[in-house]
Motif scaffolding. Structure first.
Motif, PDB file in Angstrom:
ATOM      1  N   GLY A  49      -6.735   2.205   3.524  1.00  0.00           N
ATOM      2  CA  GLY A  49      -7.222   1.362   2.419  1.00  0.00           C
ATOM      3  C   GLY A  49      -6.067   0.376   1.611  1.00  0.00           C
ATOM      4  N   TYR A 101      -4.314  -3.272 -11.683  1.00  0.00           N
ATOM      5  CA  TYR A 101      -4.377  -1.883 -11.093  1.00  0.00           C
ATOM      6  C   TYR A 101      -4.155  -0.843 -12.011  1.00  0.00           C
ATOM      7  CZ  TYR A 101      -4.223  -5.428  -7.037  1.00  0.00           C
ATOM      8  OH  TYR A 101      -4.242  -6.492  -6.357  1.00  0.00           O
ATOM      9  N   ASN A 188       0.251   7.561 -10.497  1.00  0.00           N
ATOM     10  CA  ASN A 188      -0.804   8.392 -10.372  1.00  0.00           C
ATOM     11  C   ASN A 188      -0.898   8.702 -11.786  1.00  0.00           C
ATOM     12  OD1 ASN A 188      -2.933   9.592  -9.761  1.00  0.00           O
ATOM     13  ND2 ASN A 188      -1.834  10.871  -8.037  1.00  0.00           N
ATOM     14  N   GLU A 252      -4.741   1.090  -3.652  1.00  0.00           N
ATOM     15  CA  GLU A 252      -5.303   1.862  -4.739  1.00  0.00           C
ATOM     16  C   GLU A 252      -5.605   3.395  -4.769  1.00  0.00           C
ATOM     17  OE1 GLU A 252      -7.500  -0.761  -7.751  1.00  0.00           O
ATOM     18  OE2 GLU A 252      -8.014  -1.809  -5.950  1.00  0.00           O
ATOM     19  N   LEU A 253      -5.342   4.096  -5.756  1.00  0.00           N
ATOM     20  CA  LEU A 253      -5.638   5.586  -5.371  1.00  0.00           C
ATOM     21  C   LEU A 253      -6.625   6.164  -6.230  1.00  0.00           C
ATOM     22  CD1 LEU A 253      -1.866   7.011  -6.194  1.00  0.00           C
ATOM     23  CD2 LEU A 253      -3.129   6.545  -3.954  1.00  0.00           C
ATOM     24  N   LYS A 254      -7.633   6.794  -5.662  1.00  0.00           N
ATOM     25  CA  LYS A 254      -8.939   7.322  -6.496  1.00  0.00           C
ATOM     26  C   LYS A 254      -8.720   8.119  -7.510  1.00  0.00           C
ATOM     27  CE  LYS A 254     -11.470   4.873  -3.340  1.00  0.00           C
ATOM     28  NZ  LYS A 254     -12.257   3.781  -3.468  1.00  0.00           N
TER      29      LYS A 254
END
Length: 254
Positions: A49, A101, A188, A252-254
């Motif tokens: 990703g 972001y 995060n 990008e972190l979910k």
């Protein structure tokens, strides 16, 4: 006042020491994925990703934070590198991503010239005034040996890898003084980490009493809610020095 300032400095030092202690206990960071060509993604990175923040050819996807024209005067695309070649004043050629972001892992390779000063900024907000400018948390890029800023601040909180003017990076760190280095920033939710060449330098948590106390005794004390902005552009800072970048990647972190 002196007592409160001492507490703020102690908090910053404690955060750095904690990060160092955890880094020693932690399993070594995963080995970097080999990429045969700069500014491209391997098949594995694509599966994971990752996206390129810079296409290696143009300034597409980037803009001036204050709407200034002529970024091409300060940025030169050459040798597969995005080169900041500055001839004007501070912040003239700051550049930020058009896209914003929230939670992400950011990796950027950088090379600083002797005596250089620059930075990677996030949690950004535009401050209006006589001279509008984008301000945010800064991963400091600095020649610690030659730039005078290394001797300013508190406990070295203006040196390479630090959260500029807030939390110092360790004095001993894996820096390549004559070649390329890799900065990594992990965000995060409100947890933030600074890494350099695969080693964690510091960590902190935004939107907390401790973090806000540190900001209150920094140069950013007069900016409301500084550092707590969660959705942000990524900015490369012009601080009047020549600095080169490549392999700008974000996941990008979910």
């Amino acid at each position: 006042m002196k007592k409160v300032l001492f507490v703020a400095v102690l908090l910053a030092t404690t955060l750095t020491a904690s990060a160092q202690k955890k880094a020693k206990k932690a399993v070594a960071a995963p080995a970097p994925v080999e990429v045969t060509t700069d500014n491209t993604l391997s098949e594995q990175e694509q599966r994971e990703g990752w996206e390129l923040l810079w296409d290696g050819k143009t300034l597409n996807g980037w803009k001036s934070p204050t709407g200034k024209e002529g970024l091409e005067e300060g940025w030169k695309v050459e040798d597969n590198q995005l080169k900041l070649i500055t001839t004007k004043g501070f912040s003239t050629f700051d550049i930020e991503t058009v896209k914003k972001y929230k939670n992400f892992i950011l990796k950027i390779d950088f090379l600083y010239t002797p005596g250089a000063n620059s930075g990677i900024k996030y949690s950004n907000q535009l401050i209006q005034g006589r001279f509008p400018m984008l301000v945010g948390c800064e991963y400091q890029i600095l020649d610690d040996d030659l730039h005078p800023d290394a001797k300013l601040g508190v406990k070295g909180n203006r040196k390479l890898g630090s959260l500029y003017d807030v939390i110092p990076a360790p004095e001993v760190k894996p820096v390549n003084k004559e070649g390329w280095n890799t900065a990594m920033i992990i965000i995060n939710n409100d947890k933030v980490e600074h890494w350099l060449n695969g080693v964690k330098l510091l960590e902190y948590t935004r939107n907390t009493q401790m973090f806000n106390a540190l900001i209150a005794y920094s140069k950013y004390k007069d900016y409301p809610n500084f550092g707590n902005i969660q959705e942000t552009s990524i900015m490369l800072q012009d601080h009047g020095s020549n600095v080169y970048f490549k392999n700008l990647k974000i996941k990008e972190l979910k």
